[in-house]
Write a protein that holds these residues in place. Sequence first.
Motif, PDB file in Angstrom:
ATOM      1  N   VAL A   5      32.565  36.411  32.563  1.00 38.30           N
ATOM      2  CA  VAL A   5      32.626  37.853  32.797  1.00 38.30           C
ATOM      3  C   VAL A   5      31.244  38.468  32.604  1.00 38.30           C
ATOM      4  N   ALA A   6      30.813  39.245  33.585  1.00 36.13           N
ATOM      5  CA  ALA A   6      29.560  39.993  33.473  1.00 36.13           C
ATOM      6  C   ALA A   6      29.891  41.459  33.260  1.00 36.13           C
ATOM      7  N   ILE A   7      29.236  42.086  32.287  1.00 36.67           N
ATOM      8  CA  ILE A   7      29.464  43.496  31.999  1.00 36.67           C
ATOM      9  C   ILE A   7      28.271  44.304  32.508  1.00 36.67           C
ATOM     10  N   VAL A   8      28.577  45.361  33.241  1.00 36.61           N
ATOM     11  CA  VAL A   8      27.543  46.203  33.853  1.00 36.61           C
ATOM     12  C   VAL A   8      27.690  47.639  33.386  1.00 36.61           C
ATOM     13  N   SER A   9      26.577  48.353  33.325  1.00 35.14           N
ATOM     14  CA  SER A   9      26.571  49.797  33.066  1.00 35.14           C
ATOM     15  C   SER A   9      26.097  50.478  34.341  1.00 35.14           C
ATOM     16  N   LEU A  10      27.037  50.916  35.177  1.00 34.58           N
ATOM     17  CA  LEU A  10      26.709  51.498  36.475  1.00 34.58           C
ATOM     18  C   LEU A  10      26.659  53.018  36.444  1.00 34.58           C
ATOM     19  N   SER A  11      27.149  53.611  35.365  1.00 33.55           N
ATOM     20  CA  SER A  11      27.122  55.070  35.216  1.00 33.55           C
ATOM     21  C   SER A  11      26.405  55.412  33.921  1.00 33.55           C
ATOM     22  N   SER A  12      27.153  55.563  32.846  1.00 36.01           N
ATOM     23  CA  SER A  12      26.564  55.865  31.540  1.00 36.01           C
ATOM     24  C   SER A  12      26.007  54.602  30.886  1.00 36.01           C
ATOM     25  N   GLY A  13      24.928  54.770  30.134  1.00 35.06           N
ATOM     26  CA  GLY A  13      24.344  53.661  29.386  1.00 35.06           C
ATOM     27  C   GLY A  13      24.726  53.656  27.924  1.00 35.06           C
ATOM     28  N   ILE A  14      25.829  54.321  27.581  1.00 32.56           N
ATOM     29  CA  ILE A  14      26.204  54.479  26.178  1.00 32.56           C
ATOM     30  C   ILE A  14      26.430  53.152  25.464  1.00 32.56           C
ATOM     31  N   MET A  15      26.809  52.123  26.213  1.00 33.71           N
ATOM     32  CA  MET A  15      27.082  50.833  25.573  1.00 33.71           C
ATOM     33  C   MET A  15      25.851  50.258  24.874  1.00 33.71           C
ATOM     34  N   GLY A  16      24.665  50.684  25.274  1.00 34.00           N
ATOM     35  CA  GLY A  16      23.447  50.181  24.658  1.00 34.00           C
ATOM     36  C   GLY A  16      23.000  50.940  23.427  1.00 34.00           C
ATOM     37  N   GLU A  17      23.737  51.982  23.044  1.00 34.95           N
ATOM     38  CA  GLU A  17      23.349  52.784  21.885  1.00 34.95           C
ATOM     39  C   GLU A  17      23.862  52.158  20.588  1.00 34.95           C
ATOM     40  N   LEU A  36      36.973  33.717  27.348  1.00 36.67           N
ATOM     41  CA  LEU A  36      35.981  34.128  28.337  1.00 36.67           C
ATOM     42  C   LEU A  36      34.561  33.977  27.799  1.00 36.67           C
ATOM     43  N   ASN A  37      33.660  33.629  28.692  1.00 35.03           N
ATOM     44  CA  ASN A  37      32.229  33.657  28.395  1.00 35.03           C
ATOM     45  C   ASN A  37      31.703  35.021  28.823  1.00 35.03           C
ATOM     46  N   VAL A  38      31.056  35.729  27.910  1.00 35.38           N
ATOM     47  CA  VAL A  38      30.645  37.113  28.151  1.00 35.38           C
ATOM     48  C   VAL A  38      29.141  37.183  28.364  1.00 35.38           C
ATOM     49  N   ARG A  39      28.756  37.856  29.434  1.00 39.09           N
ATOM     50  CA  ARG A  39      27.339  38.059  29.720  1.00 39.09           C
ATOM     51  C   ARG A  39      27.100  39.536  30.022  1.00 39.09           C
ATOM     52  N   PHE A  40      26.103  40.115  29.382  1.00 42.65           N
ATOM     53  CA  PHE A  40      25.688  41.472  29.711  1.00 42.65           C
ATOM     54  C   PHE A  40      24.549  41.377  30.709  1.00 42.65           C
ATOM     55  N   ASP A  64      22.976  41.511  41.473  1.00 40.39           N
ATOM     56  CA  ASP A  64      22.770  40.187  40.873  1.00 40.39           C
ATOM     57  C   ASP A  64      24.078  39.579  40.383  1.00 40.39           C
ATOM     58  N   ALA A  65      24.964  40.425  39.843  1.00 38.87           N
ATOM     59  CA  ALA A  65      26.264  39.919  39.393  1.00 38.87           C
ATOM     60  C   ALA A  65      27.100  39.444  40.571  1.00 38.87           C
ATOM     61  N   LEU A  66      27.028  40.170  41.690  1.00 40.93           N
ATOM     62  CA  LEU A  66      27.768  39.750  42.887  1.00 40.93           C
ATOM     63  C   LEU A  66      27.214  38.450  43.456  1.00 40.93           C
ATOM     64  N   ARG A  67      25.915  38.281  43.398  1.00 42.14           N
ATOM     65  CA  ARG A  67      25.274  37.102  43.986  1.00 42.14           C
ATOM     66  C   ARG A  67      25.424  35.849  43.131  1.00 42.14           C
ATOM     67  N   ASP A  68      25.608  36.022  41.836  1.00 44.47           N
ATOM     68  CA  ASP A  68      25.619  34.882  40.918  1.00 44.47           C
ATOM     69  C   ASP A  68      26.917  34.087  41.063  1.00 44.47           C
ATOM     70  N   PRO A  69      26.839  32.837  41.518  1.00 43.08           N
ATOM     71  CA  PRO A  69      28.070  32.065  41.729  1.00 43.08           C
ATOM     72  C   PRO A  69      28.793  31.707  40.440  1.00 43.08           C
ATOM     73  N   ASP A  70      28.132  31.816  39.300  1.00 40.20           N
ATOM     74  CA  ASP A  70      28.763  31.474  38.026  1.00 40.20           C
ATOM     75  C   ASP A  70      29.576  32.621  37.441  1.00 40.20           C
ATOM     76  N   ILE A  71      29.452  33.812  38.005  1.00 40.25           N
ATOM     77  CA  ILE A  71      30.193  34.967  37.492  1.00 40.25           C
ATOM     78  C   ILE A  71      31.496  35.115  38.268  1.00 40.25           C
ATOM     79  N   ASP A  72      32.613  35.174  37.527  1.00 36.90           N
ATOM     80  CA  ASP A  72      33.929  35.306  38.147  1.00 36.90           C
ATOM     81  C   ASP A  72      34.400  36.754  38.222  1.00 36.90           C
ATOM     82  N   MET A  73      33.950  37.560  37.269  1.00 34.44           N
ATOM     83  CA  MET A  73      34.474  38.916  37.149  1.00 34.44           C
ATOM     84  C   MET A  73      33.366  39.858  36.701  1.00 34.44           C
TER      85      MET A  73
END
Length: 341
Positions: A5-17, A36-40, A64-73
């Motif tokens: 699983v790849a986690i993205v911040s496409l709107s707010s960046g609050i997750m990095g605070e 699950l294997n978690v990747r930010f 990059d998350a869409l292109r990466d063949p190792d990312i499922d979600m």
Amino acid sequence: MVKNVAIVSLSSGIMGESFVEFEKNIGIKRLEDFGLNVRFMPHALLGLEYIKDHPEKRALDLLDALRDPDIDMILCAIGGDDTYRLLPYLFENDELKEAATDKIFLGFSDTTINHFMLHKVGMTTFYGQAFLPDVCELATDMLPYTKNYFQELIATGTIHEITPSDVWYEERTEFSPEKVGTSTPSHPNKGFELLQGPATFSGKILGGCIDSMYDFFDGERYEDMPVLCRKYHLFPDTKDWEGRIILLETSEEKPSPEKFKKALEYLKSTGVFEAVSGVLVGKPQNEIYADEYKKLLVEVISNPKLPIIFNVNIGHATPRCIIPFGVEAVVDANNQIIRFK
């Protein structure tokens, strides 16, 4: 089965605070407990100001998350209010079209705009949950109804059917380490409410947060948003809506009946309510303005033959199910179920 699983911040960046790090850690452990294997993604944790100032980096993380063949979600951290600013970096040179894939994309709220972007390039996506609001829930576990759908998605790669939750929860007003392990009051839920039209109808679902869809047409929040949405033809034309089901749900801002009416009128002006086979409407947060919204839906749409179902557990009221977009759905209000083929 989802593994990575790849986690993205496409709107707010609050997750990095730093003040939400304790929530982030709760969510990481829960995802890992699911196996699950978690990747930010590289820019997802760089904080509010960086994310606000660098829409091109948000777009790059998605590509990059869409292109990466190792990312499922791809799991969105949270919503926000300006993901429309990714448009030039995803569409100016067909970047998103070239990166489109069949992997899972899950998010809601401002992410509505991303769902429309991905719809434009032919992707099926999943609406209804996000990392911080759902996986990082401060109670001792994810809310049971929410967790069941999330587990189904990662186990099977899809959602087969949804039914109403037995209860709904009052929204949290405080997020702090002291609230970890606490629950909010719950109340009995009414189930799907048929406001008008046939109880059974079908079609592929598309839509999301009506506040975000309002911003497609109105520059009140961001003056350039309607301009960019028109430039990149983000809102589907009437032909694309034919036979679909439109999903509408309201944000935590609890739009006034006046704003809700205006949003419906914008949508009506596009011809969408003449094209779709039905309307699904999410439960408003804390049931605020529920009666007013129901009345306005019938009045503004003004098409008694068009089925409207209210009180779906999706979007900004907890708990939340997950709804697949772009998959044939059969809605059965009498039997309180929506099935996906």
